[in-house]
Design a protein around this motif. Structure first.
Motif, PDB file in Angstrom:
ATOM      1  N   PRO A 139       0.795  -0.876  -0.316  1.00 44.22           N
ATOM      2  CA  PRO A 139      -0.723   0.315  -0.623  1.00 44.22           C
ATOM      3  C   PRO A 139       0.671   1.309  -0.242  1.00 44.22           C
ATOM      4  O   PRO A 139       1.684   1.578   0.039  1.00 44.22           O
ATOM      5  N   ASP A 140       0.303   2.979  -0.371  1.00 39.66           N
ATOM      6  CA  ASP A 140       0.618   3.303  -0.534  1.00 39.66           C
ATOM      7  C   ASP A 140       0.793   4.481   0.750  1.00 39.66           C
ATOM      8  O   ASP A 140       0.126   3.784   1.971  1.00 39.66           O
ATOM      9  N   ARG A 141       1.225   4.927   0.718  1.00 39.00           N
ATOM     10  CA  ARG A 141       1.869   6.221   2.218  1.00 39.00           C
ATOM     11  C   ARG A 141       0.580   6.410   3.322  1.00 39.00           C
ATOM     12  O   ARG A 141       0.497   6.244   4.363  1.00 39.00           O
ATOM     13  N   ARG A 142      -0.631   6.732   2.035  1.00 31.90           N
ATOM     14  CA  ARG A 142      -1.557   7.132   2.833  1.00 31.90           C
ATOM     15  C   ARG A 142      -2.295   6.369   3.480  1.00 31.90           C
ATOM     16  O   ARG A 142      -3.369   6.052   4.491  1.00 31.90           O
ATOM     17  N   ALA A 143      -2.363   5.004   2.668  1.00 33.23           N
ATOM     18  CA  ALA A 143      -2.900   3.800   3.101  1.00 33.23           C
ATOM     19  C   ALA A 143      -2.178   3.061   3.896  1.00 33.23           C
ATOM     20  O   ALA A 143      -3.116   2.734   5.490  1.00 33.23           O
ATOM     21  N   LEU A 144      -1.061   3.275   4.131  1.00 32.00           N
ATOM     22  CA  LEU A 144      -0.457   2.919   5.675  1.00 32.00           C
ATOM     23  C   LEU A 144      -1.281   3.487   7.322  1.00 32.00           C
ATOM     24  O   LEU A 144      -0.522   2.739   7.553  1.00 32.00           O
ATOM     25  N   VAL A 145      -1.069   4.709   6.278  1.00 33.68           N
ATOM     26  CA  VAL A 145      -1.175   5.557   7.706  1.00 33.68           C
ATOM     27  C   VAL A 145      -2.866   4.744   7.900  1.00 33.68           C
ATOM     28  O   VAL A 145      -3.099   4.910   9.706  1.00 33.68           O
ATOM     29  N   GLY A 146      -4.011   5.039   7.335  1.00 37.85           N
ATOM     30  CA  GLY A 146      -5.290   4.046   7.535  1.00 37.85           C
ATOM     31  C   GLY A 146      -5.560   2.890   8.184  1.00 37.85           C
ATOM     32  O   GLY A 146      -5.737   2.452   9.312  1.00 37.85           O
ATOM     33  N   ILE A 147      -4.359   2.052   8.231  1.00 42.95           N
ATOM     34  CA  ILE A 147      -4.187   0.871   8.658  1.00 42.95           C
ATOM     35  C   ILE A 147      -3.946   1.660  10.002  1.00 42.95           C
ATOM     36  O   ILE A 147      -4.260   0.362  10.677  1.00 42.95           O
ATOM     37  N   ALA A 148      -2.754   1.820   9.658  1.00 36.64           N
ATOM     38  CA  ALA A 148      -1.862   2.165  11.455  1.00 36.64           C
ATOM     39  C   ALA A 148      -3.444   2.109  12.010  1.00 36.64           C
ATOM     40  O   ALA A 148      -2.647   2.548  13.681  1.00 36.64           O
ATOM     41  N   MET A 149      -4.378   3.665  11.721  1.00 34.34           N
ATOM     42  CA  MET A 149      -5.321   4.208  12.739  1.00 34.34           C
ATOM     43  C   MET A 149      -6.022   3.052  13.029  1.00 34.34           C
ATOM     44  O   MET A 149      -6.167   2.812  13.972  1.00 34.34           O
ATOM     45  N   ALA A 150      -6.613   2.266  11.920  1.00 28.43           N
ATOM     46  CA  ALA A 150      -7.533   1.256  12.495  1.00 28.43           C
ATOM     47  C   ALA A 150      -7.222   0.615  13.096  1.00 28.43           C
ATOM     48  O   ALA A 150      -7.416  -0.450  14.059  1.00 28.43           O
ATOM     49  N   ALA A 151      -5.956  -0.147  12.750  1.00 28.36           N
ATOM     50  CA  ALA A 151      -4.855  -1.137  14.265  1.00 28.36           C
ATOM     51  C   ALA A 151      -4.793  -0.513  15.271  1.00 28.36           C
ATOM     52  O   ALA A 151      -5.131  -1.213  16.599  1.00 28.36           O
ATOM     53  N   ALA A 152      -4.552   0.898  15.748  1.00 31.14           N
ATOM     54  CA  ALA A 152      -4.462   0.409  16.522  1.00 31.14           C
ATOM     55  C   ALA A 152      -6.118   1.125  17.448  1.00 31.14           C
ATOM     56  O   ALA A 152      -5.597   0.956  19.081  1.00 31.14           O
ATOM     57  N   GLN A 153      -7.124   1.323  16.804  1.00 33.45           N
ATOM     58  CA  GLN A 153      -8.050   0.972  17.241  1.00 33.45           C
ATOM     59  C   GLN A 153      -8.348   0.165  18.089  1.00 33.45           C
ATOM     60  O   GLN A 153      -9.049  -0.284  18.874  1.00 33.45           O
ATOM     61  N   GLU A 154      -8.259  -0.750  17.286  1.00 35.82           N
ATOM     62  CA  GLU A 154      -8.404  -1.943  18.208  1.00 35.82           C
ATOM     63  C   GLU A 154      -7.656  -2.699  18.474  1.00 35.82           C
ATOM     64  O   GLU A 154      -8.341  -3.588  19.535  1.00 35.82           O
ATOM     65  N   GLN A 155      -6.564  -1.712  19.430  1.00 31.31           N
ATOM     66  CA  GLN A 155      -6.312  -1.869  20.167  1.00 31.31           C
ATOM     67  C   GLN A 155      -6.154  -1.342  21.625  1.00 31.31           C
ATOM     68  O   GLN A 155      -5.782  -0.948  22.392  1.00 31.31           O
ATOM     69  N   GLY A 156      -7.613  -0.308  21.236  1.00 35.33           N
ATOM     70  CA  GLY A 156      -7.599   0.582  22.366  1.00 35.33           C
ATOM     71  C   GLY A 156      -6.717   1.940  22.212  1.00 35.33           C
ATOM     72  O   GLY A 156      -6.814   2.590  23.339  1.00 35.33           O
ATOM     73  N   LEU A 157      -5.840   2.108  21.551  1.00 35.61           N
ATOM     74  CA  LEU A 157      -5.789   2.760  20.903  1.00 35.61           C
ATOM     75  C   LEU A 157      -6.802   4.580  20.117  1.00 35.61           C
ATOM     76  O   LEU A 157      -6.659   4.108  18.986  1.00 35.61           O
ATOM     77  N   ARG A 158      -6.296   6.018  20.862  1.00 40.09           N
ATOM     78  CA  ARG A 158      -6.156   6.521  20.061  1.00 40.09           C
ATOM     79  C   ARG A 158      -5.060   7.300  19.129  1.00 40.09           C
ATOM     80  O   ARG A 158      -4.419   7.773  19.776  1.00 40.09           O
ATOM     81  N   LEU A 159      -5.088   6.564  17.528  1.00 38.60           N
ATOM     82  CA  LEU A 159      -3.708   7.521  17.421  1.00 38.60           C
ATOM     83  C   LEU A 159      -4.353   8.403  16.512  1.00 38.60           C
ATOM     84  O   LEU A 159      -5.002   8.004  15.108  1.00 38.60           O
ATOM     85  N   ALA A 160      -4.089   9.855  16.209  1.00 40.38           N
ATOM     86  CA  ALA A 160      -3.668  10.468  15.120  1.00 40.38           C
ATOM     87  C   ALA A 160      -2.910  10.709  13.957  1.00 40.38           C
ATOM     88  O   ALA A 160      -1.947  10.006  13.415  1.00 40.38           O
ATOM     89  N   ASN A 161      -3.192  11.524  12.557  1.00 37.67           N
ATOM     90  CA  ASN A 161      -3.183  11.359  11.800  1.00 37.67           C
ATOM     91  C   ASN A 161      -1.634  11.476  11.670  1.00 37.67           C
ATOM     92  O   ASN A 161      -0.514  10.598  11.241  1.00 37.67           O
ATOM     93  N   ALA A 162      -1.182  12.526  12.330  1.00 41.02           N
ATOM     94  CA  ALA A 162       0.114  13.315  12.500  1.00 41.02           C
ATOM     95  C   ALA A 162       0.990  11.872  13.180  1.00 41.02           C
ATOM     96  O   ALA A 162       2.391  11.172  12.597  1.00 41.02           O
ATOM     97  N   GLU A 163       0.417  11.323  14.396  1.00 36.88           N
ATOM     98  CA  GLU A 163       1.350  10.792  15.097  1.00 36.88           C
ATOM     99  C   GLU A 163       1.587   9.288  14.158  1.00 36.88           C
ATOM    100  O   GLU A 163       2.262   8.311  14.026  1.00 36.88           O
ATOM    101  N   ALA A 164       0.350   8.551  13.265  1.00 33.70           N
ATOM    102  CA  ALA A 164       0.007   7.693  12.348  1.00 33.70           C
ATOM    103  C   ALA A 164       1.238   7.966  11.475  1.00 33.70           C
ATOM    104  O   ALA A 164       2.331   6.218  11.323  1.00 33.70           O
TER     105      ALA A 164
END
Length: 343
Positions: A139-164
């Motif tokens: 996936p490109d970088r934009r998609a990876l950021v979305g994947i990171a945010m979704a994976a974090a949410q599954e773990q109970g984490l709030r991950l903002a775009n900048a941190e992702a």
């Protein structure tokens, strides 16, 4: 059946009884593994899992069809997991027998990172009514950021775009490593779906590994870029920080697959820089300059030879009683010299 996208598999809620053989290929091993696990899970939590290898099938091409037609003695369902090495030719006869069999009751979920879209195995699958294939591109970088945010949410984490974005850059786009980092942060913050925690840049900096992926990427680019003088120091540094030789070989194999796919577009008349910059290229943004340069150096014939040698080296590294480490250093040196001559 025609090829599908990995996301089509991920949306499935049950295994299609018409599909005897599902093949996952491509350079994105993280997605490949996740989709394979999803499909296996659809067989049910009580299903029996049988693992087979390409080596077993090359020795006995009838084995796959036989196992696919055998009922489980202890479970209500059965699913077969197949790992395919190389370009898949060693497994071709076995898959042909599976698709031609009169009776098949157990689905086969197969993965093969080195199986290309032009391989005989993929052509066989695409021409069958009982099989389906999906190619997993990075996936490109934009998609990876979305994947990171979704994976974090599954773990109970709030991950903002900048941190992702920070996390994606930290792991150089490696999805598997990124998920491990997210799990580590969740443990650190005592997060869970019912205990939401906000992730800060300080949390990522405190736990984020000075990732070995940078060492692996540098080794790849030094070798494929023909930087002969830099290679000894680079290999010594990788060894000193604990990067396994087989990890470098496998990463080179993924890059070789990527070059083979992109080179086909270059051979059709496209400019390397244009091909690499395209969203469909799957090239991580940090690697675009290096991959563009490598496309100028490595033509289709050289890439094919490289993939064969990488496979041979990986087998040697996994076998006991061989000079695997010596063969690894020789191969890396040969690759660098080959690239230097072609520059």
């Amino acid at each position: 059946m025609k090829s599908v996208k990995p996301a089509d598999f991920e949306r499935q809620t049950r295994l299609d009884p018409a599909v005897r053989f599902a093949l996952l290929t491509g350079p994105d091993e993280a997605t490949m593994g996740a989709v394979a696990q999803h499909l296996i899970g659809l067989a049910g939590k009580d299903a029996e899992r049988l693992d087979l290898t390409g080596a077993q099938l090359s020795q006995d091409p009838s084995l796959l069809a036989a196992e696919a037609a055998s009922m489980s003695l202890f479970s209500p369902a059965r699913v077969i997991r197949l790992e395919i090495p190389g370009n898949g030719d060693d497994s071709l006869a076995a898959v042909e027998a599976l698709l031609a069999a009169d009776t098949v009751i157990n689905p086969v979920i197969a993965t093969g990172a080195s199986v290309t879209a032009k391989s005989k195995l993929v052509k066989l699958v695409e021409g069958s009514d009982h099989a389906v294939a999906a190619i997993c591109y990075q996936p490109d970088r934009r998609a990876l950021v979305g994947i990171a945010m979704a994976a974090a949410q599954e773990q109970g984490l709030r991950l903002a775009n900048a941190e992702a974005q920070l996390l994606v850059d930290l792991v150089s786009g490696d999805q598997a490593l990124m998920r491990r980092e997210i799990e580590k942060i969740a443990l650190y913050l005592d997060a869970a779906p019912d205990r939401q925690r906000q992730v800060t840049p300080a949390d990522i900096a405190a736990l984020g590994a000075a990732t070995h992926e940078e060492d692996v990427s540098e080794c790849i680019n030094v070798a494929l870029g023909g930087k002969v003088r830099d290679l000894p120091e680079m290999l010594s540094t990788a060894a000193a920080v604990g990067v396994a030789e087989i990890r470098i070989i496998r990463a080179l194999g993924i890059r070789a697959m990527q070059l083979a796919r992109l080179r086909a577009e270059v051979d059709a008349g496209a400019h390397p820089a244009t091909v690499v910059a395209a969203k469909s290229s799957g090239v991580f943004w940090k690697e675009r300059d290096a991959v563009t340069a490598q496309l100028h150096i490595w033509d289709s014939v050289r890439v094919a030879r490289l993939m064969t040698r990488l496979l041979d080296c990986e087998r040697a590294l996994k076998s006991s009683g061989t000079a695997g480490a010596v063969l690894f250093r020789k191969l890396m040196t040969d690759i660098a010299h080959q690239a230097a001559r072609a520059r």
